[in-house]
Scaffold this motif. Structure first.
Motif: not given
Length: 320
Positions: A163, A165-167, A196-198, A205-206, A208, A249, A251
């Motif tokens: 993935y 968009d991972v933070s 978190s990962a989209r 959807q994100r 968490f 959020d 999510g």
């Protein structure tokens, strides 16, 4: 550790060998060069032998439990969890960071079965009486946080392989007057979760995730089953973040609950199972290989951070 004695198993193994090779032996005796053995029959024999061996081992374990202390029985139950034995069964590859030296292996086995670990002082640096169970929960020195961060970083690293968009430690949106369903919900404006990962569960959807690692031998879990302890920790996390993430959020939230020995809660199993599917599809590898590798990495991550806790706690540093 489930390692059977060859002396005790010799007679049974010899009889199993005779049964498996009986059809071939009969053809040798009859000098039948054209006959073929029925592989389906041999396969069924192997399944029956394996099933009988497992039943005998389970019966032996139940007999041994009657003579064991309650703590030892619980340790065995913990060791039987999925993922708790991967460090024992994997190949020790030093280049991949999945090998242990002699002292690390001895200490890991001692922790697994509740044996005393040599070298621990009688008093912890916090001033309380010291033992292995105390080092698992002692907040002095921040080693509980180190144990948590190790799994967080590893999970984020595996997510980034599939993935984008991972933070780590993403900040949640402020509530702006929104009321939470539970009194124990985290209402801080700077509240964070671990990863978190989209697009993980639903496209766009994100998702968490928040991690909790608990010691199943702690006093607060002694009166409940291991399954109930997992569910309790998952429920606590959902009450803290679930409503906020879903309604503010927009999510999804998944609690990732582990034991210090490497066992996973039900929702964590679902999470890593889906992650394994995505990794296997992207890398074009068998899913079973990806699952084994993932559990092995998580197992060694927990084992090393766990050893850091009690080895560092063993240092004879006077409390401030």
């Amino acid at each position: 550790m489930g390692i059977t004695s060859p002396v005790k198993m010799a007679e049974e193994e010899n009889q199993d060998s005779i049964n498996l090779t009986r059809s071939l032996t009969e053809k040798f005796i009859a000098q039948d060069a054209k006959g073929e053995t029925d592989q389906n029959v041999i396969l069924e024999l192997k399944k029956t032998m394996s099933r009988n061996r497992q039943i005998a081992q389970m019966e032996s374990l139940e007999r041994l439990k009657n003579d064991m202390q309650v703590e030892t029985v619980r340790k065995i139950h913990i060791a039987q969890e999925t993922g708790a034995s991967n460090w024992l069964t994997c190949l020790p590859i030093r280049a991949k960071g999945i090998s242990l030296n002699k002292q690390e292996f001895v200490d890991a086995v001692a922790l697994r079965y509740g044996r005393p670990v040599e070298g621990l002082p009688k008093t912890c640096v916090c001033g309380d009486p010291n033992n292995v169970d105390h080092t698992m929960t002692c907040k002095k020195g921040g080693f509980v946080c180190i144990r948590h961060d190790e799994v967080r970083n590893l999970t984020a690293s595996m997510l980034r392989e599939v993935y984008r968009d991972v933070s780590t430690e993403p900040t949640l949106l402020p509530l702006n007057g929104h009321h939470m369903q539970y009194m124990t919900a985290n209402t801080a404006n700077e509240a964070r979760v671990d990863v978190s990962a989209r697009g993980f569960w639903t496209r766009g959807q994100r998702a968490f995730m928040d991690i909790r690692i608990f010691d199943p031998m702690a006093a607060c879990y002694q009166t409940i089953s291991l399954e109930a302890a997992h569910q309790k920790n998952e429920r606590d996390k959902i009450r803290s973040y679930g409503d906020r993430i879903q309604n503010v959020d927009h999510g999804s939230f998944t609690p990732l609950v582990f034991t210090t020995s490497g066992g996973m809660g039900p929702k964590a199993k679902c999470f890593y199972s889906r992650l394994a599917d995505a990794m296997a599809e992207k890398k074009h590898q068998p899913r079973s290989h990806v699952v084994a590798w993932m559990r092995c990495r998580l197992s060694f991550s927990l084992l090393r951070s766990l050893r850091t806790s009690y080895v560092s706690g063993a240092l004879d540093i006077p409390p401030p």
